[in-house]
Scaffold this motif. Structure first.
Motif, PDB file in Angstrom:
ATOM      1  N   VAL B 133       0.854  -1.186   0.000  1.00  0.00           N
ATOM      2  CA  VAL B 133       0.000   0.000   0.000  1.00  0.00           C
ATOM      3  C   VAL B 133       0.892   1.239   0.000  1.00  0.00           C
ATOM      4  N   SER B 134       0.327   2.373  -0.404  1.00  0.00           N
ATOM      5  CA  SER B 134       1.108   3.613  -0.411  1.00  0.00           C
ATOM      6  C   SER B 134       1.139   4.191   1.005  1.00  0.00           C
ATOM      7  N   VAL B 135       2.076   5.104   1.230  1.00  0.00           N
ATOM      8  CA  VAL B 135       2.199   5.752   2.531  1.00  0.00           C
ATOM      9  C   VAL B 135       0.875   6.393   2.936  1.00  0.00           C
ATOM     10  N   ASP B 136       0.251   7.100   2.002  1.00  0.00           N
ATOM     11  CA  ASP B 136      -1.016   7.757   2.316  1.00  0.00           C
ATOM     12  C   ASP B 136      -2.095   6.740   2.678  1.00  0.00           C
ATOM     13  N   GLU B 137      -2.169   5.666   1.881  1.00  0.00           N
ATOM     14  CA  GLU B 137      -3.152   4.612   2.179  1.00  0.00           C
ATOM     15  C   GLU B 137      -2.887   4.014   3.557  1.00  0.00           C
ATOM     16  N   ALA B 138      -1.599   3.791   3.856  1.00  0.00           N
ATOM     17  CA  ALA B 138      -1.245   3.187   5.144  1.00  0.00           C
ATOM     18  C   ALA B 138      -1.734   4.069   6.289  1.00  0.00           C
ATOM     19  N   ILE B 139      -1.464   5.389   6.178  1.00  0.00           N
ATOM     20  CA  ILE B 139      -1.867   6.301   7.258  1.00  0.00           C
ATOM     21  C   ILE B 139      -3.383   6.306   7.405  1.00  0.00           C
ATOM     22  N   ALA B 140      -4.081   6.375   6.280  1.00  0.00           N
ATOM     23  CA  ALA B 140      -5.545   6.362   6.319  1.00  0.00           C
ATOM     24  C   ALA B 140      -6.033   5.054   6.949  1.00  0.00           C
ATOM     25  N   TYR B 141      -5.400   3.934   6.547  1.00  0.00           N
ATOM     26  CA  TYR B 141      -5.793   2.624   7.055  1.00  0.00           C
ATOM     27  C   TYR B 141      -5.590   2.546   8.569  1.00  0.00           C
ATOM     28  N   LEU B 142      -4.443   3.042   9.017  1.00  0.00           N
ATOM     29  CA  LEU B 142      -4.145   2.990  10.452  1.00  0.00           C
ATOM     30  C   LEU B 142      -5.171   3.811  11.225  1.00  0.00           C
ATOM     31  N   ARG B 143      -5.572   4.952  10.641  1.00  0.00           N
ATOM     32  CA  ARG B 143      -6.565   5.773  11.337  1.00  0.00           C
ATOM     33  C   ARG B 143      -7.868   4.998  11.486  1.00  0.00           C
ATOM     34  N   ARG B 144      -8.173   4.147  10.497  1.00  0.00           N
ATOM     35  CA  ARG B 144      -9.416   3.370  10.586  1.00  0.00           C
ATOM     36  C   ARG B 144      -9.260   2.188  11.553  1.00  0.00           C
ATOM     37  N   GLN B 145      -8.036   1.681  11.678  1.00  0.00           N
ATOM     38  CA  GLN B 145      -7.857   0.493  12.547  1.00  0.00           C
ATOM     39  C   GLN B 145      -8.336   0.767  13.970  1.00  0.00           C
ATOM     40  N   GLY B 146      -8.241   2.011  14.392  1.00  0.00           N
ATOM     41  CA  GLY B 146      -8.833   2.378  15.679  1.00  0.00           C
ATOM     42  C   GLY B 146      -7.960   2.071  16.879  1.00  0.00           C
ATOM     43  N   ARG B 147      -8.467   2.442  18.042  1.00  0.00           N
ATOM     44  CA  ARG B 147      -7.704   2.506  19.276  1.00  0.00           C
ATOM     45  C   ARG B 147      -6.975   1.209  19.613  1.00  0.00           C
ATOM     46  N   ASP B 148      -7.709   0.094  19.643  1.00  0.00           N
ATOM     47  CA  ASP B 148      -7.133  -1.101  20.267  1.00  0.00           C
ATOM     48  C   ASP B 148      -5.908  -1.614  19.509  1.00  0.00           C
ATOM     49  N   ARG B 149      -5.847  -1.344  18.196  1.00  0.00           N
ATOM     50  CA  ARG B 149      -4.699  -1.812  17.417  1.00  0.00           C
ATOM     51  C   ARG B 149      -3.507  -0.874  17.568  1.00  0.00           C
ATOM     52  N   LEU B 150      -3.724   0.264  18.224  1.00  0.00           N
ATOM     53  CA  LEU B 150      -2.696   1.305  18.224  1.00  0.00           C
ATOM     54  C   LEU B 150      -2.192   1.609  19.633  1.00  0.00           C
ATOM     55  N   GLU B 151      -2.158   0.568  20.477  1.00  0.00           N
ATOM     56  CA  GLU B 151      -1.732   0.818  21.850  1.00  0.00           C
ATOM     57  C   GLU B 151      -0.352   1.475  21.859  1.00  0.00           C
ATOM     58  N   HIS B 152       0.506   1.035  20.959  1.00  0.00           N
ATOM     59  CA  HIS B 152       1.845   1.634  20.842  1.00  0.00           C
ATOM     60  C   HIS B 152       2.116   1.885  19.366  1.00  0.00           C
ATOM     61  N   VAL B 153       2.352   3.123  19.031  1.00  0.00           N
ATOM     62  CA  VAL B 153       2.351   3.451  17.590  1.00  0.00           C
ATOM     63  C   VAL B 153       3.710   3.888  17.068  1.00  0.00           C
ATOM     64  N   ASN B 154       4.767   3.678  17.844  1.00  0.00           N
ATOM     65  CA  ASN B 154       6.059   4.100  17.300  1.00  0.00           C
ATOM     66  C   ASN B 154       6.457   3.302  16.076  1.00  0.00           C
ATOM     67  N   TYR B 155       6.041   2.039  16.034  1.00  0.00           N
ATOM     68  CA  TYR B 155       6.373   1.201  14.888  1.00  0.00           C
ATOM     69  C   TYR B 155       5.112   0.606  14.288  1.00  0.00           C
ATOM     70  N   VAL B 156       5.131   0.475  12.982  1.00  0.00           N
ATOM     71  CA  VAL B 156       4.080  -0.253  12.284  1.00  0.00           C
ATOM     72  C   VAL B 156       4.733  -1.494  11.680  1.00  0.00           C
ATOM     73  N   TYR B 157       4.074  -2.648  11.837  1.00  0.00           N
ATOM     74  CA  TYR B 157       4.670  -3.904  11.398  1.00  0.00           C
ATOM     75  C   TYR B 157       4.095  -4.307  10.051  1.00  0.00           C
ATOM     76  N   VAL B 158       4.992  -4.638   9.139  1.00  0.00           N
ATOM     77  CA  VAL B 158       4.606  -4.955   7.765  1.00  0.00           C
ATOM     78  C   VAL B 158       4.517  -6.474   7.643  1.00  0.00           C
ATOM     79  N   LEU B 159       3.294  -6.988   7.446  1.00  0.00           N
ATOM     80  CA  LEU B 159       3.060  -8.429   7.398  1.00  0.00           C
ATOM     81  C   LEU B 159       2.576  -8.848   6.028  1.00  0.00           C
TER      82      LEU B 159
END
Lengths: 446, 446
Positions: B133-159
């Motif tokens: 996904v593109s950087v913009d898509e990733a940021i938008a996606y993360l915003r949708r993932q919501g609170r519980d997936r973002l307990e710690h946001v310094n790193y995003v893991y690419v799976l």
């Protein structure tokens, strides 16, 4: 380290791993050589992972021409640590000169703080927003702020025009809030923050207590100075615990990995304490000298001297280490002293009583087996038992009071080392033992 | 705590602070009462700051009806810790029943791991994206993932599609990268990760070494299982150091704050070791018994027994604590044993030599001052000096070897406590001393 998996398959990755594996046992020269052989990207990751001490040694070992680019790789707070590794002023100045203007100013400002205060640990790079922008504006703004302001992004700090800290908004909240709300709406005004002079032990407790990723540092007017991040505190906690453990063991803190301390440094840090204890312990010879007649008349008494004094030393070192650690963790403060000491004395009495029974049985059993202790063995057994109770109680009392006294007069409680307490207790132990003995055996053996 | 500034002026904020100040000294009942008096929002912040032990005690003390909402406040990894505080299986089951389905399943999965392994420390909540996904898509996606997936946001893991961990992208990079680039372009494939069974001490070293905010946990196939965050490791490092310090002091680890351990628990954790050491130390009586004749003939010899054996104990406890800590920090591994022990023996010889000079001077000085030690005082002085060298060398040798031996046979090196080492050395010290003495004084005093 088996738990360290590097996913990269590249030669360089492996080389970096090898260097990591062997780092411990390489000379500075070999380290530098292997390090400079790494491809730049690998070398940079590797360099940033090193301790400030190792970074400093590498840089000092480098040809002058190469130093600049490595110093400039470091974020301000880490650069400070490296500069602080330099002993002489001139050397520190040289290192500072390698930095770009802005960083140099930031680092110089940070150098003004004591190494182990919040001011000395904080970084001036943090994400900041104004309270009245919308969530969307804030996110866009943060994206523009760029790398150096975003070293740690779990929290964004909300500052007014005078840099006063109004609140904190977590990235999570910013991210998941309705884009049109203002930062002020979603920020938390309930802030855990530290002063510039908060010391690292207190900081460590704040982090452990609140499970925070970063703590903002503010001045007396509540103006934001920087943040301390938990990853820097991990090293601090390790160092603090290491110092305490080494002092408890009866050495000065090594301030360096065991295998990297030179033989003579190591000797200095250990023999001074040993000599002090030796001189102190030689008081036991005086104490025993005063009972020379008793000893001559009843040699059997001497057999139990080590047993009795060591019981006092052991119970004392238990008490002192428990209190030292409780203090370091903030579980116990100076004002708790009586609560602790009184409790320890009762503990000492109970433990002493149990050991006294063991001691009595020991003497009686031995007597019935080997008749080693003469006809008056029961009185001897009683003298031993009573002494054990007294000595163990005295041990726990001294062991628990000493850390409080040291802290009260501004010394490190951890200096109440096991050997130190044992030495204090030994002399008294001998007096206690022979006093009981002469009371019980006067006119019989003595 | 002075370094803890709560910006809020609200009554509640103050009440929460008061509760925090007095927490240490309150009974569970008083704690619960004061806690339930707080406004919900304050209470929630306060609750989340508590240790797992305190959270567990509060919940157990609550009326059943109120437990659910507090348990559900906890993120999965913290819920696990609370459940693990419960001793009985039935009790654990009750606590689990309070959670919603999804969390319950996550918690149950985590419970399968040992408490002090990476698996037991990790949280299944982390930010994840696909590589293409593109950087913009990733940021938008993360915003949708919501609170519980973002307990710690310094790193995003690419799976990848099979949950295999391909790379890590820091929020900073994601944020500051050109919006149109793909995540794969900017992610780092050079990953520090842990296995599910990596133990917490090794994890602590990884965090300290790499200054990371979180470490991903993967299974043998490299599939992402969760992340361990550094704020959880802070507590772990504290606990590990506390255990070591308490063991070095010669007690069992308390596993609870000093002031919260009941008198009888405390007694149990201390007296067992004391009794073992007492029995061990009673060997000194046997050792001295074998020299009873010498003692009878030359009482002067006994005066220096405590001085000599304590020197061995002190040098031994120095050596053992230094080695124990070096092992805990990974500075020294089993394979280093000979390097360490040989070094310690030379240290011991040097320190012993210095103390020997002190000892000799001490005896001679005393003699010239008080004539306490008889005509053969020079031989006595020599016997004392030689013994000190031998005993101190023996002390450093035993003290440095013991942690290696304990670790080799799968025990905790920290059990090589100062008192334990001292006891081992005392018996030998007596034998060494009287052997030298009989050699030097045979036919003169003996």
């Amino acid at each position: 380290m088996t738990s360290l998996r590097k996913e990269t398959e590249s030669e360089a990755g492996l080389a970096a791993d090898d260097l990591q594996e062997t780092w411990r046992i390489l000379t500075t020269e070999d380290r530098l050589e292997a390090f400079l052989d790494l491809p730049r990207a690998e070398a940079e990751d590797f360099f940033l992972d090193l301790s400030a001490r190792d970074q400093y040694e590498l840089i000092s070992a480098m040809p002058v021409a190469q130093r600049r680019s490595w110093m400039r790789l470091l974020p301000p707070d880490d650069a400070v640590d490296v500069v602080q590794e330099a002993e002489e002023h001139a050397e520190r100045y040289e290192l500072l000169a390698l930095l770009d203007e802005q960083t140099k100013n930031e680092v110089t400002a940070l150098l003004a703080y004591a190494e182990d205060d919040a001011g000395g640990l904080m970084t001036p790079s943090y994400a900041r927003v104004r309270p009245d922008v919308s969530v969307d504006e804030a996110i866009a703004y943060l994206r523009r702020q760029g790398r150096d302001r975003l070293e740690h992004v779990n929290y964004v700090y909300v500052l007014d025009a005078d840099q006063r800290l109004l609140g904190i908004v977590s990235f999570r909240d910013l991210f998941t809030a309705a884009p049109s709300r203002t930062v002020r709406d979603i920020m938390s005004a309930d802030i855990v923050s530290a002063q510039e002079d908060t010391d690292q032990e207190a900081l460590g407790q704040l982090f452990a207590q609140h499970d925070l990723q970063a703590i903002p540092v503010v001045d007396a007017e509540g103006r934001m100075k920087g943040i301390v991040t938990v990853d820097d505190i991990v090293d601090v906690l390790q160092e603090e615990a290491t110092e305490d453990i080494q002092k408890i063991g009866g050495t000065e803190a090594l301030d360096a990995p065991y295998l990297e301390v030179t033989f003579s440094e190591m000797l200095k840090k250990r023999v001074v304490w040993l000599a002090v204890l030796f001189v102190g312990e030689s008081l036991t010879a005086i104490a025993m000298g005063r009972f020379e007649d008793e000893i001559a008349k009843a040699v059997v008494l001497t057999l139990f001297i080590p047993l009795i004094i060591s019981s006092g030393g052991n119970s004392g070192s238990q008490a002192s280490t428990l209190v030292i650690r409780a203090m370091a963790l903030g579980e116990v403060t100076l004002s708790d002293w009586w609560r602790v000491v009184s409790r320890e004395i009762i503990q000492g009495f109970s433990m002493g009583a149990i050991l006294a029974v063991l001691g009595f049985l020991r003497v009686v059993a031995w007597q019935s087996a080997f008749h080693s202790y003469g006809e008056h063995y029961v009185r001897v057994a009683i003298a031993v038992s009573l002494s054990v109770v007294g000595v163990v109680m005295f041990g726990t009392m001294v062991g628990s009071m000493l850390p409080f006294i040291l802290k009260r007069i501004g010394l490190d409680p951890a200096s109440a080392s096991a050997p130190f307490v044992a030495t204090l207790v030994d002399v008294t132990g001998i007096v206690i033992y022979f006093t009981f003995a002469s009371l019980l055996l006067r006119g019989v053996l003595l």
